[in-house]
Design a protein around this motif. Structure first.
Motif, mmCIF file in Angstrom:
data_model
loop_
_atom_site.group_PDB
_atom_site.id
_atom_site.type_symbol
_atom_site.label_atom_id
_atom_site.label_comp_id
_atom_site.label_asym_id
_atom_site.label_seq_id
_atom_site.Cartn_x
_atom_site.Cartn_y
_atom_site.Cartn_z
ATOM 1 N N LEU A 38 0.807 -1.220 0.000
ATOM 2 C CA LEU A 38 0.000 0.000 0.000
ATOM 3 C C LEU A 38 0.843 1.275 0.000
ATOM 4 O O LEU A 38 0.350 2.355 -0.343
ATOM 5 C CB LEU A 38 -0.921 -0.023 1.231
ATOM 6 N N THR A 60 -10.770 6.492 -3.025
ATOM 7 C CA THR A 60 -9.851 5.876 -3.970
ATOM 8 C C THR A 60 -10.085 6.500 -5.335
ATOM 9 O O THR A 60 -11.223 6.754 -5.733
ATOM 10 C CB THR A 60 -10.037 4.351 -4.060
ATOM 11 N N TYR A 82 -9.555 0.711 6.186
ATOM 12 C CA TYR A 82 -9.397 0.355 4.777
ATOM 13 C C TYR A 82 -8.887 -1.080 4.638
ATOM 14 O O TYR A 82 -9.414 -1.868 3.851
ATOM 15 C CB TYR A 82 -8.444 1.322 4.081
ATOM 16 N N VAL A 83 -7.871 -1.408 5.402
ATOM 17 C CA VAL A 83 -7.265 -2.739 5.295
ATOM 18 C C VAL A 83 -8.254 -3.826 5.722
ATOM 19 O O VAL A 83 -8.337 -4.874 5.084
ATOM 20 C CB VAL A 83 -5.959 -2.788 6.126
ATOM 21 N N TYR A 86 -11.885 -3.211 3.150
ATOM 22 C CA TYR A 86 -11.763 -3.182 1.692
ATOM 23 C C TYR A 86 -10.702 -4.144 1.176
ATOM 24 O O TYR A 86 -10.888 -4.778 0.152
ATOM 25 C CB TYR A 86 -11.467 -1.754 1.214
ATOM 26 N N ALA A 87 -9.580 -4.259 1.858
ATOM 27 C CA ALA A 87 -8.522 -5.176 1.435
ATOM 28 C C ALA A 87 -8.670 -6.545 2.095
ATOM 29 O O ALA A 87 -7.969 -7.479 1.727
ATOM 30 C CB ALA A 87 -7.152 -4.582 1.758
ATOM 31 N N GLN A 89 -7.781 -7.718 5.056
ATOM 32 C CA GLN A 89 -6.586 -8.191 5.734
ATOM 33 C C GLN A 89 -6.616 -7.676 7.165
ATOM 34 O O GLN A 89 -7.395 -6.798 7.501
ATOM 35 C CB GLN A 89 -5.322 -7.687 5.034
#
Length: 100
Positions: A38, A60, A82-83, A86-87, A89
């Protein structure tokens, strides 16, 4: 100049100092350490808080993540959000990975 006037000038100057742009280097280092994928896609910007509450905005655009935050802690919370959401993780301190 009276003592009260000096105090007022001092307080005003301190409040103006607090409105200057945040230094988000700690958040950038966190991202580099924990989420190196990232690092080159992150843009951080300072925004004013709402009353006594910190806030952040995630956006984004053109393969970049833009985080606007009112404080360093709000920016790090935005990265976490966000992580996670959306990601998909997470950070595991014990090596235990949970599926989100």
């Amino acid at each position: 100049m009276t003592f009260k006037t000096r105090i007022v000038i001092f307080l005003l100057s301190m409040s103006l100092f607090s409105f200057q742009a945040q230094n988000f280097n700690a958040v950038k280092k966190l991202v580099k350490r924990q989420f190196p994928w990232l690092e080159n896609h992150l843009q951080l910007k300072s925004i004013p808080s709402q009353g006594q509450k910190d806030r952040f905005i995630l956006q984004t655009k053109n393969n970049q993540l833009y985080i606007s935050a009112s404080s360093i802690s709000a920016a790090s919370k935005a990265v976490d959000s966000y992580v996670k959401h959306y990601a998909h993780q997470s950070i595991s301190h014990l090596g235990i990975m949970y599926k989100l």
